[in-house]
Design an enzyme around this catalytic site. Structure first.
Site, mmCIF file in Angstrom:
data_model
loop_
_atom_site.group_PDB
_atom_site.id
_atom_site.type_symbol
_atom_site.label_atom_id
_atom_site.label_comp_id
_atom_site.label_asym_id
_atom_site.label_seq_id
_atom_site.Cartn_x
_atom_site.Cartn_y
_atom_site.Cartn_z
ATOM 1 N N HIS A 123 0.849 -1.197 0.000
ATOM 2 C CA HIS A 123 0.000 0.000 0.000
ATOM 3 C C HIS A 123 0.881 1.242 0.000
ATOM 4 O O HIS A 123 2.031 1.192 0.445
ATOM 5 C CB HIS A 123 -0.941 0.009 1.214
ATOM 6 C CG HIS A 123 -0.227 -0.136 2.509
ATOM 7 N ND1 HIS A 123 0.185 -1.362 2.975
ATOM 8 C CD2 HIS A 123 0.178 0.765 3.435
ATOM 9 C CE1 HIS A 123 0.809 -1.208 4.120
ATOM 10 N NE2 HIS A 123 0.830 0.085 4.431
ATOM 11 N N HIS A 180 0.914 5.313 1.159
ATOM 12 C CA HIS A 180 0.294 6.370 1.967
ATOM 13 C C HIS A 180 0.345 7.676 1.171
ATOM 14 O O HIS A 180 1.385 8.013 0.591
ATOM 15 C CB HIS A 180 1.091 6.620 3.250
ATOM 16 C CG HIS A 180 1.129 5.463 4.195
ATOM 17 N ND1 HIS A 180 0.339 5.401 5.317
ATOM 18 C CD2 HIS A 180 1.874 4.326 4.202
ATOM 19 C CE1 HIS A 180 0.609 4.279 5.977
ATOM 20 N NE2 HIS A 180 1.538 3.615 5.331
HETATM 21 P P1 AMP Z 1 2.168 0.593 7.275
HETATM 22 O O1 AMP Z 1 2.487 0.687 8.742
HETATM 23 O O2 AMP Z 1 3.019 1.462 6.404
HETATM 24 O O3 AMP Z 1 2.144 -0.864 6.832
HETATM 25 O O4 AMP Z 1 0.720 1.175 7.110
HETATM 26 C C1 AMP Z 1 -0.438 0.501 7.536
HETATM 27 C C2 AMP Z 1 -1.498 1.540 7.718
HETATM 28 O O5 AMP Z 1 -2.745 0.892 7.696
HETATM 29 C C3 AMP Z 1 -1.409 2.312 9.032
HETATM 30 O O6 AMP Z 1 -1.234 3.696 8.762
HETATM 31 C C4 AMP Z 1 -2.746 1.993 9.716
HETATM 32 O O7 AMP Z 1 -3.268 3.110 10.377
HETATM 33 C C5 AMP Z 1 -3.602 1.579 8.555
HETATM 34 N N1 AMP Z 1 -4.693 0.660 8.855
HETATM 35 C C6 AMP Z 1 -4.650 -0.463 9.626
HETATM 36 N N2 AMP Z 1 -5.847 -1.064 9.646
HETATM 37 C C7 AMP Z 1 -6.668 -0.314 8.865
HETATM 38 C C8 AMP Z 1 -8.045 -0.413 8.490
HETATM 39 N N3 AMP Z 1 -8.825 -1.412 8.916
HETATM 40 N N4 AMP Z 1 -8.544 0.554 7.676
HETATM 41 C C9 AMP Z 1 -7.779 1.574 7.248
HETATM 42 N N5 AMP Z 1 -6.472 1.707 7.556
HETATM 43 C C10 AMP Z 1 -5.933 0.779 8.353
#
Ligand code: AMP
Length: 135
Positions: free
Chosen positions: A102, A104
């Site tokens: 993903h 950001h």
């Molecule tokens: P990363 O730490 O770069 O892998 O990013 C994962 C992101 O996913 C974090 O910023 C979380 O806040 C976000 N996240 C986790 N669970 C969910 C969810 N159910 N819906 C939307 N975002 C999420």
């Protein structure tokens, strides 16, 4: 370090877990991050499964980066931002917490500090309102 399809983003893509969806096509979905580092923080999540950037199919990547640009422009406009921070973390040492690729997109304003990564949720109503603006 292989891809495990049993992760939260595949469940969101499948519609098994609710999300605030900003955008969807055959390549990706884009959702509001539930722990935004700034209001309007979204994630662009490719439908093609990979653990992160390092094992992603190059053709799938080429398609998704076009969506990242398009959604980035929408976020900047909707949030009236001065700039956009694009971040992608591959592996724990880099800050990755969800092991499905993903990107950001975080709106940035001059002289406004962003919150720490995954440092607290935001009210559903605020996520919904920002989702509508970006849509
Ligand atoms: P990363 O730490 O770069 O892998 O990013 C994962 C992101 O996913 C974090 O910023 C979380 O806040 C976000 N996240 C986790 N669970 C969910 C969810 N159910 N819906 C939307 N975002 C999420």
């Amino acid at each position: 370090m292989s891809y495990d399809p049993d992760n939260i983003f595949t469940k969101i893509i499948a519609g098994d877990i609710p999300s605030h969806k900003v955008y969807e096509d055959d390549v990706c979905i884009s959702i509001m991050d539930i722990m935004p580092e700034a209001p309007g923080h979204v994630l662009v999540v490719p439908k093609a499964g990979s653990r992160n950037l390092l094992d992603a199919d190059p053709e799938a990547l080429a398609a998704v980066i076009q969506r990242v640009q398009k959604i980035g422009n929408a976020v900047k406009k909707a949030m009236n931002a001065d700039g956009i921070l694009l971040r992608q973390s591959s592996e724990e040492s880099a800050g990755q917490t969800v092991y499905h690729l993903h990107f950001h997109l975080i709106p940035c304003h001059e002289n406004v500090k962003r919150k720490e990564h995954v440092s607290g949720t935001t009210a559903n109503e605020e996520l919904a309102a920002n989702c509508e603006k970006i849509k």
